[in-house]
Write a protein that holds these residues in place. Structure first.
Motif, short mmCIF file in Angstrom:
data_model
loop_
_atom_site.label_atom_id
_atom_site.label_comp_id
_atom_site.label_asym_id
_atom_site.label_seq_id
_atom_site.Cartn_x
_atom_site.Cartn_y
_atom_site.Cartn_z
N SER A 84 -4.75 2.21 -5.61
CA SER A 84 -3.50 1.45 -5.75
C SER A 84 -2.39 2.28 -6.39
CB SER A 84 -3.72 0.21 -6.63
OG SER A 84 -4.70 -0.61 -6.07
N THR A 89 1.45 0.52 -6.34
CA THR A 89 1.12 -0.89 -6.58
C THR A 89 0.76 -1.05 -8.06
OG1 THR A 89 0.16 -0.92 -4.38
CG2 THR A 89 -0.35 -2.80 -5.78
N GLU A 223 -4.19 0.45 1.44
CA GLU A 223 -3.06 0.47 0.50
C GLU A 223 -1.82 1.09 1.16
OE1 GLU A 223 -2.68 -0.56 -2.66
OE2 GLU A 223 -4.74 -0.99 -3.30
N THR A 498 5.08 -5.60 -8.64
CA THR A 498 5.05 -5.29 -7.21
C THR A 498 5.39 -6.52 -6.38
OG1 THR A 498 3.40 -3.61 -7.60
CG2 THR A 498 3.55 -4.40 -5.36
N ARG A 503 7.36 -2.23 -4.14
CA ARG A 503 6.98 -0.91 -4.69
C ARG A 503 8.19 0.01 -4.70
NH1 ARG A 503 3.50 -2.92 -1.27
NH2 ARG A 503 1.31 -3.21 -1.84
#
Ligand code: FAD
Ligand code: NAI
Length: 508
Positions: A84, A89, A223, A498, A503
């Motif tokens: 992440s 994130t 991701e 987020t 992001r």
């Protein structure tokens, strides 16, 4: 009436939760006075600050030993959330826990040296350490003697000697790897939108190739696709047509350790997310702008294909660290071991008496996971605590036997006899520690678009589940497993950030 009680219960749990979190924060910030380490006690050297070593240190009664920790990384890293960090994130500092503050909470002080162990001399009971940091003092290489040694140095990234991987690929094991990937994604995107870029070059730059369909590769691919769908596509719409993620795997399917239906579910989800999965495709060579991969075509002929890429993430599993390889070469009992230090059921390195190994560098017939490493570390802490108690009782027993022998009056002899009996009983109890047994709690993996897969050990059977509910389970499981209250709060804040702002697409 029911509603009233429900409100009361919610109110009370909110107060309870606040007190719990508040206490966690307070405790984290206010360490108690520590005893100095006692040099007359046995020197226990612990290598590494990863899952295995930190789990050992967490449960170890440090007052029983003269404990020294050596690791080039002065923090613990919660690896399950590292994928992440590659897209922002979660910020990497949210999943790091400084080893200094953790060790400062132990009852007796522990020495920590930020250094890499370059050699373990088994015969001399000595380790050699190097300060590999940028700033060096007058001494940057020295030695540390040990009575007992725990090797928890983890593993390296496997490349299988494939040329070009180290030069051109990005790994995903440590924080700097995640930072490098995050920067490279944005670099590829910005370069692709540079004035007069040729269409082939735009295509190449926006082709994100992940090699290795294990959980690391799958989670990263998920991701990355999320990052594109939720953020990149919105702010840089001109890349929409060409941005593409491909996962290359040598075996016939991804996530081989998961149940068959979860493998199918993952492959289906990736298809919907438009992530390309190239199974039965083995990468043979890596160049700066393309990889060469071999696959078998419909007629059974082996074909070598050039696949251009902008970003290449290499996630093909673990290999031995040089320091571990070197130790193995010193011990005849390790000569047949290939994948790591062979250990017995008490995690003692076979062929030694005073060296233990935990985690990815040890081979104990379990997968190299955080779960295994953490359980091994906790087992060793119990073992060492018991060993210290055993020594204490044995010393007391020897003293009492002396008193009994020398006592001239019967009541004194009888009293010593009674105490000896009690101590012998306690000694039997303390010595009775069984071998290490791993208890598998299940496997979890995030697969993108707010979906996760989980193979969970459930009562006597196994529960295989995938989807959005599993994703909430994945989140709550990893949140509860985070190292500290601080980590938990930071991760929750990152998730919220987020969700609210998206992001960050800045390059640094
Ligand atoms: P590590 O945690 O790797 O720690 C090794 C330590 O040794 C580090 O502190 C390192 O700095 C130190 N060290 C290295 N060389 C030396 C040296 N020469 N001298 C001294 N110290 C040294 N497992 C799961 O169960 N669930 C998951 O969800 C999961 N997700 C993962 C996600 C990613 C991206 C990755 C890479 C792994 C994941 N894993 C997961 C696997 C898990 O992280 C490893 O199995 C686990 O970290 C192994 O623990 P360890 O203590 O053996 O090694
Ligand atoms: P892995 O060993 O699980 O998977 C690597 C994959 O790469 C294999 O499937 C292999 O066939 C493939 N491969 C190897 N060479 C190749 C080549 N030249 N071309 C194409 N494919 C190639 O490695 P991973 O994912 O890095 O995981 C390492 C360990 O960490 C595992 O034990 C894993 O279980 C654990 N882990 C667990 C996670 C979780 O539970 N969510 C997340 C990440 C890691």
């Amino acid at each position: 009436r029911f509603l009233k009680w429900t409100w009361r219960a919610m109110y009370l749990s909110a107060i309870g939760g606040t007190i719990y979190v508040g206490y966690g924060i307070y405790q984290g910030r206010t360490p108690n006075q520590q005893f100095d380490p006692d040099p007359s006690k046995k020197t226990l050297v612990v290598l590494g600050t990863g899952w295995g070593s930190v789990s050992l240190l967490k449960k170890l009664d440090t007052e029983n030993y003269n404990v020294i920790v050596v690791s080039p990384r002065n923090y613990f890293l919660f690896t399950p959330l590292l994928p992440s960090c590659t897209t922002g994130t979660i910020e990497h500092r949210s999943i790091m826990e400084p080893i200094r503050s953790f060790l400062r909470h132990k009852k007796a002080a522990v020495k920590y040296y930020e250094a890499e162990c370059t050699k373990i001399d088994y015969e001399k009971k000595m380790i050699y350490i190097n300060d590999e940091s940028e700033i060096k003092g007058s001494t940057s290489a020295t030695e540390v003697p040990f009575d007992m040694l725990v090797v928890g140095v983890g593993a390296e990234n496997a490349t299988f000697g494939i040329p070009g991987v180290r030069e051109h690929g990005c790994f995903l094991k440590e924080v700097p790897d995640a930072q490098r990937i995050r920067k490279r994604i944005m670099d590829c995107v910005e370069t692709a939108t540079f004035k007069d870029q040729s269409p082939e070059e735009v295509k190449r730059l926006l082709h994100m190739v992940v090699v290795g369909g294990g959980p690391t590769g799958v989670e990263f691919a998920g991701e990355l696709q999320d990052f594109f769908e939720n953020d990149l596509r919105k702010w840089i719409p001109e890349i929409s047509k060409n941005f593409h993620v491909t996962l290359v795997e040598a075996l016939p399917n991804v996530l081989p350790m998961f149940s068959k239906n979860l493998i199918e579910y993952t492959e289906q989800t990736f298809k919907e997310e438009t992530i390309d999965i190239r199974t039965k495709t083995m990468v043979k060579r890596v160049e700066e702008t393309y990889i060469e991969a071999e696959y078998t075509d419909a007629s059974g002929k082996k074909v070598l294909e050039k696949i251009p890429y902008g970003l290449l993430v290499w996630a093909t599993g673990n290999a031995l660290k040089p320091v571990v390889k070197d130790l193995m070469s010193q011990i005849p009992a390790q000569k047949d071991s290939r994948r790591g230090l062979a250990v017995n059921e008490y995690l003692v390195v076979k062929g030694t008496e005073n060296i233990w190994a935990v985690g990815d560098c040890a081979i104990a017939n379990y997968a190299p996971t955080a779960q295994v490493a953490a359980q091994e570390g906790a087992f060793l802490a119990r073992l060492f605590n018991q060993m210290a108690k055993t020594n204490e009782i044995e010393t007391e027993l020897a003293e009492l036997s002396n008193v009994q022998e020398k006592a001239s009056s019967k009541p004194v002899r009888d009293e010593a006899f009674g105490k000896i009996k009690d101590l012998q009983k306690r000694l039997r109890r303390v010595k009775n520690i069984g071998p290490f047994e791993y208890s598998h709690q299940g496997s979890l993996a995030y697969i993108g678009s707010e979906k996760a897969v989980a193979d969970i050990s459930w009562l006597t059977g196994n529960l295989a589940t995938g989807g959005q509910l599993t994703y909430f389970f994945w989140r709550s499981a990893y949140l509860s497993m985070c190292f500290s209250t601080r980590n938990r709060i930071l991760v929750i804040m990152d998730w919220a950030k987020t969700q609210v702002f998206g992001r960050d697409v800045s390059r640094e």
